[in-house]
Structures are given as C-alpha cells and as structure tokens.
Scaffold this motif. Structure first.
Motif, PDB file in Angstrom:
ATOM      1  N   PRO A 131      73.664  78.728  63.068  1.00 45.81           N
ATOM      2  CA  PRO A 131      73.558  77.640  64.047  1.00 45.81           C
ATOM      3  C   PRO A 131      73.369  78.218  65.453  1.00 45.81           C
ATOM      4  O   PRO A 131      73.925  79.280  65.763  1.00 45.81           O
ATOM      5  CB  PRO A 131      74.905  76.914  63.922  1.00 45.81           C
ATOM      6  CG  PRO A 131      75.328  77.172  62.523  1.00 45.81           C
ATOM      7  CD  PRO A 131      74.858  78.561  62.199  1.00 45.81           C
ATOM      8  N   ASP A 132      72.568  77.536  66.267  1.00 52.47           N
ATOM      9  CA  ASP A 132      72.236  77.923  67.647  1.00 52.47           C
ATOM     10  C   ASP A 132      71.167  79.013  67.748  1.00 52.47           C
ATOM     11  O   ASP A 132      70.728  79.338  68.851  1.00 52.47           O
ATOM     12  CB  ASP A 132      73.481  78.362  68.456  1.00 52.47           C
ATOM     13  CG  ASP A 132      74.539  77.266  68.546  1.00 52.47           C
ATOM     14  OD1 ASP A 132      74.158  76.080  68.555  1.00 52.47           O
ATOM     15  OD2 ASP A 132      75.739  77.605  68.582  1.00 52.47           O
ATOM     16  N   ASP A 133      70.741  79.606  66.622  1.00 52.34           N
ATOM     17  CA  ASP A 133      69.655  80.600  66.682  1.00 52.34           C
ATOM     18  C   ASP A 133      68.326  79.895  66.962  1.00 52.34           C
ATOM     19  O   ASP A 133      68.081  78.793  66.460  1.00 52.34           O
ATOM     20  CB  ASP A 133      69.519  81.356  65.352  1.00 52.34           C
ATOM     21  CG  ASP A 133      70.620  82.386  65.139  1.00 52.34           C
ATOM     22  OD1 ASP A 133      71.440  82.581  66.056  1.00 52.34           O
ATOM     23  OD2 ASP A 133      70.658  82.980  64.043  1.00 52.34           O
ATOM     24  N   TYR A 134      67.481  80.550  67.741  1.00 55.01           N
ATOM     25  CA  TYR A 134      66.157  79.969  68.001  1.00 55.01           C
ATOM     26  C   TYR A 134      65.100  81.066  68.065  1.00 55.01           C
ATOM     27  O   TYR A 134      65.420  82.235  68.317  1.00 55.01           O
ATOM     28  CB  TYR A 134      66.154  79.175  69.317  1.00 55.01           C
ATOM     29  CG  TYR A 134      66.293  80.033  70.554  1.00 55.01           C
ATOM     30  CD1 TYR A 134      67.532  80.239  71.152  1.00 55.01           C
ATOM     31  CD2 TYR A 134      65.173  80.672  71.116  1.00 55.01           C
ATOM     32  CE1 TYR A 134      67.662  81.051  72.281  1.00 55.01           C
ATOM     33  CE2 TYR A 134      65.296  81.475  72.235  1.00 55.01           C
ATOM     34  CZ  TYR A 134      66.547  81.656  72.814  1.00 55.01           C
ATOM     35  OH  TYR A 134      66.663  82.464  73.913  1.00 55.01           O
ATOM     36  N   ILE A 135      63.851  80.653  67.836  1.00 45.51           N
ATOM     37  CA  ILE A 135      62.706  81.486  68.213  1.00 45.51           C
ATOM     38  C   ILE A 135      61.699  80.575  68.894  1.00 45.51           C
ATOM     39  O   ILE A 135      61.669  79.367  68.630  1.00 45.51           O
ATOM     40  CB  ILE A 135      62.032  82.213  67.022  1.00 45.51           C
ATOM     41  CG1 ILE A 135      61.485  81.213  66.006  1.00 45.51           C
ATOM     42  CG2 ILE A 135      62.971  83.181  66.340  1.00 45.51           C
ATOM     43  CD1 ILE A 135      60.541  81.887  65.017  1.00 45.51           C
ATOM     44  N   THR A 136      60.905  81.135  69.776  1.00 41.99           N
ATOM     45  CA  THR A 136      59.878  80.324  70.425  1.00 41.99           C
ATOM     46  C   THR A 136      58.529  80.626  69.785  1.00 41.99           C
ATOM     47  O   THR A 136      58.299  81.718  69.259  1.00 41.99           O
ATOM     48  CB  THR A 136      59.820  80.589  71.940  1.00 41.99           C
ATOM     49  OG1 THR A 136      59.694  81.993  72.162  1.00 41.99           O
ATOM     50  CG2 THR A 136      61.072  80.089  72.622  1.00 41.99           C
TER      51      THR A 136
ATOM     52  N   VAL B 206      61.714  76.669  67.846  1.00 46.37           N
ATOM     53  CA  VAL B 206      62.149  76.356  66.488  1.00 46.37           C
ATOM     54  C   VAL B 206      63.592  76.827  66.380  1.00 46.37           C
ATOM     55  O   VAL B 206      63.879  77.987  66.690  1.00 46.37           O
ATOM     56  CB  VAL B 206      61.266  77.059  65.440  1.00 46.37           C
ATOM     57  CG1 VAL B 206      61.649  76.628  64.031  1.00 46.37           C
ATOM     58  CG2 VAL B 206      59.792  76.781  65.707  1.00 46.37           C
ATOM     59  N   LEU B 207      64.471  75.947  65.985  1.00 44.16           N
ATOM     60  CA  LEU B 207      65.886  76.324  66.033  1.00 44.16           C
ATOM     61  C   LEU B 207      66.702  75.619  64.966  1.00 44.16           C
ATOM     62  O   LEU B 207      66.257  74.677  64.311  1.00 44.16           O
ATOM     63  CB  LEU B 207      66.462  76.024  67.426  1.00 44.16           C
ATOM     64  CG  LEU B 207      66.368  74.597  67.981  1.00 44.16           C
ATOM     65  CD1 LEU B 207      67.385  73.658  67.346  1.00 44.16           C
ATOM     66  CD2 LEU B 207      66.585  74.624  69.484  1.00 44.16           C
ATOM     67  N   ARG B 208      67.921  76.133  64.847  1.00 47.76           N
ATOM     68  CA  ARG B 208      68.956  75.506  64.057  1.00 47.76           C
ATOM     69  C   ARG B 208      69.953  75.022  65.107  1.00 47.76           C
ATOM     70  O   ARG B 208      70.504  75.842  65.852  1.00 47.76           O
ATOM     71  CB  ARG B 208      69.582  76.580  63.163  1.00 47.76           C
ATOM     72  CG  ARG B 208      70.116  76.107  61.860  1.00 47.76           C
ATOM     73  CD  ARG B 208      70.708  77.294  61.117  1.00 47.76           C
ATOM     74  NE  ARG B 208      69.737  78.077  60.350  1.00 47.76           N
ATOM     75  CZ  ARG B 208      69.314  77.741  59.124  1.00 47.76           C
ATOM     76  NH1 ARG B 208      69.751  76.671  58.536  1.00 47.76           N
ATOM     77  NH2 ARG B 208      68.444  78.499  58.491  1.00 47.76           N
ATOM     78  N   ASP B 209      70.152  73.716  65.220  1.00 53.18           N
ATOM     79  CA  ASP B 209      71.014  73.241  66.301  1.00 53.18           C
ATOM     80  C   ASP B 209      72.481  73.530  65.979  1.00 53.18           C
ATOM     81  O   ASP B 209      72.802  74.124  64.940  1.00 53.18           O
ATOM     82  CB  ASP B 209      70.731  71.764  66.634  1.00 53.18           C
ATOM     83  CG  ASP B 209      71.242  70.792  65.581  1.00 53.18           C
ATOM     84  OD1 ASP B 209      72.050  71.190  64.713  1.00 53.18           O
ATOM     85  OD2 ASP B 209      70.818  69.620  65.619  1.00 53.18           O
ATOM     86  N   SER B 210      73.367  73.114  66.866  1.00 53.21           N
ATOM     87  CA  SER B 210      74.790  73.472  66.698  1.00 53.21           C
ATOM     88  C   SER B 210      75.382  72.886  65.428  1.00 53.21           C
ATOM     89  O   SER B 210      76.381  73.379  64.915  1.00 53.21           O
ATOM     90  CB  SER B 210      75.588  73.036  67.927  1.00 53.21           C
ATOM     91  OG  SER B 210      75.120  73.736  69.062  1.00 53.21           O
ATOM     92  N   ASN B 211      74.746  71.828  64.900  1.00 50.23           N
ATOM     93  CA  ASN B 211      75.196  71.254  63.621  1.00 50.23           C
ATOM     94  C   ASN B 211      74.471  71.866  62.423  1.00 50.23           C
ATOM     95  O   ASN B 211      74.697  71.436  61.289  1.00 50.23           O
ATOM     96  CB  ASN B 211      74.957  69.741  63.607  1.00 50.23           C
ATOM     97  CG  ASN B 211      75.798  69.042  64.654  1.00 50.23           C
ATOM     98  OD1 ASN B 211      76.953  69.408  64.869  1.00 50.23           O
ATOM     99  ND2 ASN B 211      75.207  68.067  65.326  1.00 50.23           N
ATOM    100  N   GLY B 212      73.576  72.802  62.676  1.00 48.86           N
ATOM    101  CA  GLY B 212      72.872  73.457  61.582  1.00 48.86           C
ATOM    102  C   GLY B 212      71.553  72.797  61.200  1.00 48.86           C
ATOM    103  O   GLY B 212      70.863  73.263  60.297  1.00 48.86           O
ATOM    104  N   THR B 213      71.184  71.715  61.887  1.00 45.38           N
ATOM    105  CA  THR B 213      69.929  71.012  61.573  1.00 45.38           C
ATOM    106  C   THR B 213      68.723  71.783  62.117  1.00 45.38           C
ATOM    107  O   THR B 213      68.735  72.232  63.264  1.00 45.38           O
ATOM    108  CB  THR B 213      69.946  69.600  62.207  1.00 45.38           C
ATOM    109  OG1 THR B 213      71.129  68.926  61.760  1.00 45.38           O
ATOM    110  CG2 THR B 213      68.713  68.800  61.835  1.00 45.38           C
TER     111      THR B 213
ATOM    112  N   ARG C 113      63.283  85.047  71.266  1.00 46.73           N
ATOM    113  CA  ARG C 113      64.300  84.665  70.285  1.00 46.73           C
ATOM    114  C   ARG C 113      65.668  84.806  70.919  1.00 46.73           C
ATOM    115  O   ARG C 113      65.813  85.451  71.955  1.00 46.73           O
ATOM    116  CB  ARG C 113      64.193  85.537  69.035  1.00 46.73           C
ATOM    117  CG  ARG C 113      64.435  87.017  69.304  1.00 46.73           C
ATOM    118  CD  ARG C 113      64.293  87.865  68.061  1.00 46.73           C
ATOM    119  NE  ARG C 113      63.001  88.550  68.022  1.00 46.73           N
ATOM    120  CZ  ARG C 113      62.698  89.534  67.177  1.00 46.73           C
ATOM    121  NH1 ARG C 113      63.552  89.927  66.273  1.00 46.73           N
ATOM    122  NH2 ARG C 113      61.529  90.122  67.209  1.00 46.73           N
ATOM    123  N   GLY C 114      66.645  84.200  70.293  1.00 44.25           N
ATOM    124  CA  GLY C 114      68.003  84.323  70.821  1.00 44.25           C
ATOM    125  C   GLY C 114      68.907  83.295  70.190  1.00 44.25           C
ATOM    126  O   GLY C 114      68.611  82.750  69.116  1.00 44.25           O
ATOM    127  N   SER C 115      70.017  83.056  70.856  1.00 43.88           N
ATOM    128  CA  SER C 115      70.992  82.098  70.381  1.00 43.88           C
ATOM    129  C   SER C 115      71.481  81.315  71.590  1.00 43.88           C
ATOM    130  O   SER C 115      71.846  81.917  72.602  1.00 43.88           O
ATOM    131  CB  SER C 115      72.151  82.853  69.713  1.00 43.88           C
ATOM    132  OG  SER C 115      73.086  81.933  69.210  1.00 43.88           O
TER     133      SER C 115
END
Lengths: 442, 179
Positions: A51-56, A66-73, A93-95
């Motif tokens: 959760p909270d990981d993203y890439i652009t 593109v990400l997984r939000d704090s709820n994992g969606t 990329r990051g969190s």
C-alpha cells in the motif's frame, strides 16, 4: 468524407496507407480512440507491491500515477493538478500517502481525493465537491499481476478483453514457481518511428533471419550444430511446427514452443552462452540432481511472444511495453522478470536461476532489438516518400488452406504469415471509427 | 568456461561500492598520469574501431558493467544495460564484424573525451574514476552520451569497468556501439 470512409481508404485487405504511421493528426486521434478506448497495460503489481507504493508513467501521452492506495486499491490517477495542471508527482517511483503539488501546495490523498489547499478562506467554493479531486481512470483491473486500465466506461471486463490470450499468459506464468514473477529493472530503448512499427513486428516471424542475422551468427559461432536461440527460423520456417495465432481484439501469439522438444532441459540446451552460466549450472545440478533441468529451463528464454494490443508484449522472460512519445518516436521498455520461490521448490537455487536469467534477458535487447529498432527508423525514413503510398502485409493472403480458422474463432497460420498484422490493422480501423465512451472518475 | 561465478559477482559488487574514499586517494603524479594514459589509449582504440586491440587492454578475466538503475545494485538480482564477461565482449565484437548488425551499418563515428581522472588505492589494485563525454555521429545525426566511469586496474590491465551513464535509467536510442 466521413471518418469511417476515410479510414476505409487507409486499411485494405493486403496493405495499409503510409499516413497511419506518419500523420500527426491520425496519431492524435489514436491517443483517444486506441489509448483512450481499450485496456492498456499500465504496470506490474510487483512494481507497487505494498500500500502507498506508486510508479509514474503514461496512458498514451497522459501522465499518470499508477498506485496502490492506502487501502490497497489499485488506481491510476492523472498526474495533473486539478488547480493549474502541473504534474503533482515528479519521481519515477516511490511510496506516498499524499501528493502535494509543488506549485501552489494543493494536496491530494493517494485515493485522488483532495486533502486540502493553502489558505482556503480565500475561496468561495466548496472543496468537498468531487470535481476538485484528481482525475483518475474509471477502470483499473489486474490479471494475475498485470495491471491494465482504461478510460472507456463501455469497455468489456479485462478478462473478456484478453479473451483467448489468457491461456498463453497463464502458461507463461505457471512455468515459474508459485505461478508468478517479479519485475527487476529494465532495458529501455527508444526509436524514431511510429509505435505500430513495434507492434507490427511483435509476431513477425518473417524478419527474424534477416533483421537478426548478426544475432543468429553470433549465438551459433561456437556451436558445432547451429541450434542456438532462434535458429529454427533458418531453412523453411513455414514448415516448422511453430505457428502464429490471431486471438481477436488486436491480440496475437507467436508460439515457438513446438520447435523445442517437450522435455526438461530442452530449452536450456538452445540457450546461447551467457556470463556465469557454467558456474551456476554446476551449482544447480549438484544441488537439485534430477530436478536441475526444470530450474535451468527457468533461466532460459521462454519461446513465446504474447502480444496484447496496443502496448504489451510478453516474450521470452520479458514484459515489453510500447510507449508512444510522438507520431515518429516510441519507447520500447523491456522489463526483466525474476522468479520468486516462496515455497522453496528449488531448494534455495532461485538465486542461481535469477543470476543466469538476468544475463539471458540482456542478450536480446543488446544483440537483437537494436537491429529491429534501426529497421523501424529506416521504415519511418522510407515512408517520407509520400507518393509511394502503400505498405504491404499480404504474406499468406489468398493461399488456400494456409490460414486456419479454429473452433474458438482464432486464426492460425505458418510462422512467417502476416495474417496477424492484417487482422490487428482491421481492429485498429474499427477502433479509429468508433468513439469510445471516455469517462473521468474523480 | 566462464570465470563468472557467485564469488566473482560478490567481489565486483563489493569492489564498486564505497571506493572513492579520501584516505585511499593517490596523489602521485606519475601513477595518475599512467592511468590517464591508459584511459586515453582505450578511448582512441574505440574511436578508431580497433576493437580487438581495445580488448587487449583488458585482463583475461574481465568484466564490463553498465548498470540500468540509478544505483548500481546487484547484477545477480536485476538486469543491467549490459554485464559482459570476456566471451560476451568477444561476441559483441564478432556481431559488429558480421556486417549484418544493422544498428551499426553504417557504423557510428565517435569521439570520446576523458577527463576528471582521479585514482584510488584498492588493495593491490587501483580504482580510477573519470568522466566520459562521447559524441556519436550516425545516419545523419550527432548526439552525445555522458557517463562517469570506474576502471579497476590490475598489473597494467583493466580487469573491471563500470560505466554509469547519465541516462542509465532512461530510454536510450540505438545503444549498439561498444561503450
């Protein structure tokens, strides 16, 4: 002339018009009708594991996160501040739980919802109105780790979109321990040519012994019996058991597995020389005994090309992504994959398999793709001859019995047939004359 | 039989981490000049397309490592732009010499500039940091590549080299020359 008549003039049974590769106006329409209209590959789940990981990245030319939000969606947000339009996230990329626009400080949760703006007393509006949230793709779905998204509210489900292509994707994954892989960096190339040149090439068995002649000669320079790599294209490739298959919706499949004997170790035997392969092979054989051959096959390149229209090709052990940059410029990213062996099926040898597998994956981008890209650039240059209007893709057309229609409606043809190209061009034409129901979620 | 094994990888990963330490720096002018001369010779042989002679500057058990990520990482776990042992370097030269490597037909013309040479002690070996500016002309266009390089030298030969391209995690256009 109506749009459909216009596009009917560009795509014929045996040829397409040069302008579909060169005309900036057609490219601009593609960004809506193709890259806005169908499911596009966005990322692999292993790139945003927590959760909270993203890439652009980009959807067509649209900057996205593109990400997984704090709820994992899983979500794909437009990377564009609702306020004045600046990209809110500038890292690859990051969190992050929130994104703050560096320009005026508007801040968004990673669900896309507006968290707040500086000095809100200066505004008369109601910021809880959803229209100030970041725009996002209304539909994001994953198929076994492959994340796709679309702006088209009327698109079928992802599973339906993939259709018969799911089977080779399943097989590609299921050969690995646990039926999954991890993305581990990439070989990134770009070329001065239209994105369709790369997609047209994706199932092309006709170019192999010509475009990749130097690779074939190099791989086989020490082999007593020249059987390394794609040597099975030499001689009469149309009489070999490999084939090309058209799945519908622009997807196709070049299946070279039937050329390789169905026994453990057969794939490993045709792998070219790679740094470290002898030492790791020895270690794997000593540790795993009879099970070693399966492990070694995982270090070798799987002989398939599974092409998902418009921007994904799963080939060898790579996840290749085509990213249009302009009508005449395209990025081709070869994401490498590693195996993960949580159940320890390989008794601690996954590390050794990956150490070889990384080197086998560097081979084609270095010794093969560069020559294709040079040829794509030469096509783009050749197409500047504007009076010479047509590009032919009629290999196999009109020869009775050459293209078989299978019970599931897919088309199967000999390895060098261009039927897959003709079919994806028909699909391209259909999409270019159909207005997608583009909806932004917020 | 490749000499690359798990121990070789471990040594390379370790050798190319945390080596540019002030206390290891060599200020001796003669040593620095010798290193600089070797790097300049390497640049000249590559620019002149004398690839076999260029490979002669390398130890028998050499490696040329071009990382693909911002931080070099461990090439056993992630792909690189390339990680070539001697056989792979020989393959690379062989491929260019086939005359059918279309990305290099016609071949690029290149000019390499080597500068900012600094030398560090690494046990019995030397580590050399330098900057590289490579100007490439091919197919009517001129472009540039920049990198900082790390050469590990042993007995007057290059036994390992890392090229950290400025654009290492970005897409590269026609990366088909010998770097």
């Amino acid at each position: 002339m109506s749009t459909s008549t216009f596009f009917e003039h560009l795509v014929h049974d045996d040829r397409v018009h040069r302008s579909i590769y060169t005309d900036p106006a057609i490219f601009e329409l593609e960004m809506t009708h193709i890259f806005g209209g169908v499911w596009c590959y966005l990322a692999h789940e292993s790139q945003i594991a927590r959760p909270d990981d993203y890439i652009t990245g980009k959807l067509g030319l649209r900057p996205i996160i593109v990400l997984r939000d704090s709820n994992g969606t899983l979500r794909a947000l437009f990377n564009r501040c609702t306020h004045r339009g600046a990209r809110v996230c500038r890292d690859a990329r990051g969190s992050a739980r929130t994104f703050q626009c560096p320009y005026h400080g508007w801040t968004y949760f990673n669900s896309g919802k507006l968290r707040g703006v500086p000095w809100p007393e200066g505004y008369a509006c109601d910021f809880s109105d959803g229209k100030y949230n970041l725009a996002q793709l209304p539909r994001v779905e994953s198929y076994r780790g492959f994340i796709f998204g679309t702006l088209n509210a009327d698109a079928p489900s992802l599973a339906e979109y993939l259709g018969p292509a799911k089977k080779p994707i399943d097989e590609w994954l299921d050969r690995n321990p646990g039926g999954r892989v991890l993305v581990s960096e990439a070989n990134r190339l770009k070329f001065k040519g239209n994105w369709k040149l790369a997609y047209d090439n994706a199932a092309d068995g006709y170019h192999v012994v010509f475009s990749h002649r130097s690779l074939l000669e190099t791989e086989n320079r020490h082999a007593a019996d020249p059987n390394k790599g794609m040597s099975f294209y030499m001689g009469k490739p149309d009489e070999a058991p490999m084939y090309v298959q058209y799945f519908g919706r622009g997807h196709h499949f070049k299946d070279k597995r039937p050329n390789v004997e169905r026994r453990p170790g057969a794939l490993w035997e045709i792998e070219g020389a790679q740094p470290g392969m002898t030492a790791y092979e020895k270690a794997i054989r000593e540790k795993l005994g009879a099970k070693a051959l399966r492990a070694l096959d995982l270090a070798a390149s799987e002989p398939v090309n599974i092409n998902i229209f418009p921007n994904l090709s799963i080939l060898g052990n790579h996840i290749q992504v085509f990213q249009p940059l302009a009508v005449d410029e395209t990025e081709s990213v070869w994401h490498a994959t590693a195996i993960v062996d949580e159940a320890n099926e390989l008794e601690g040898m996954a590390h050794a398999v990956n150490a070889i597998r990384m080197r086998t994956q560097e081979s084609f981008p270095n010794f093969g793709e560069v020559d294709d890209a040079a040829n794509f650039e030469e096509i783009q240059k050749g197409l500047a001859a504007c009076e010479d209007e047509w590009v032919y893709m009629h290999r196999g057309l009109g020869i009775p019995g050459r293209v078989q229609k299978l019970a599931d409606g897919t088309l199967k043809a000999p390895a060098t047939d261009e039927v897959f190209m003709r079919e994806h061009m028909r699909e391209w034409q259909r999409l270019m004359t159909t207005r997608p129901n583009i909806v932004l979620a917020r | 039989m490749s000499y690359v094994d798990d121990g070789f990888y471990a040594d390379i990963v370790k050798a190319f981490a945390d080596w540019q330490r002030p206390e290891l720096e060599i200020s001796d002018v003669a040593t620095r000049d010798e290193c600089r001369a070797l790097l300049e010779r390497e640049a000249r042989l590559l620019d002149d397309g004398r690839f076999e002679e260029w490979l002669g500057l390398y130890s028998k058990h050499c490696v040329l490592w071009v990382p693909a990520a911002e931080r070099a990482g461990d090439p056993r776990r992630e792909v690189t732009i390339f990680f070539d042992d001697r056989q792979r370097l020989e393959d690379r030269i062989f491929r260019l010499r086939t005359g059918k490597a279309w990305s290099q037909v016609p071949p690029s013309r290149t000019v390499r500039m080597v500068s900012n040479v600094e030398v560090f002690r690494a046990g019995e070996k030397l580590m050399v940091r330098s900057n590289l500016l490579l100007i490439e002309f091919r197919a009517g266009e001129t472009r540039s590549l920049a990198a900082w390089c790390a050469h590990r030298l042993a007995h007057g030969k290059i036994d390992a080299k890392q090229i950290n391209l400025l654009e290492r995690d970005q897409s590269l256009r026609n990366p088909s020359i010998l770097l």
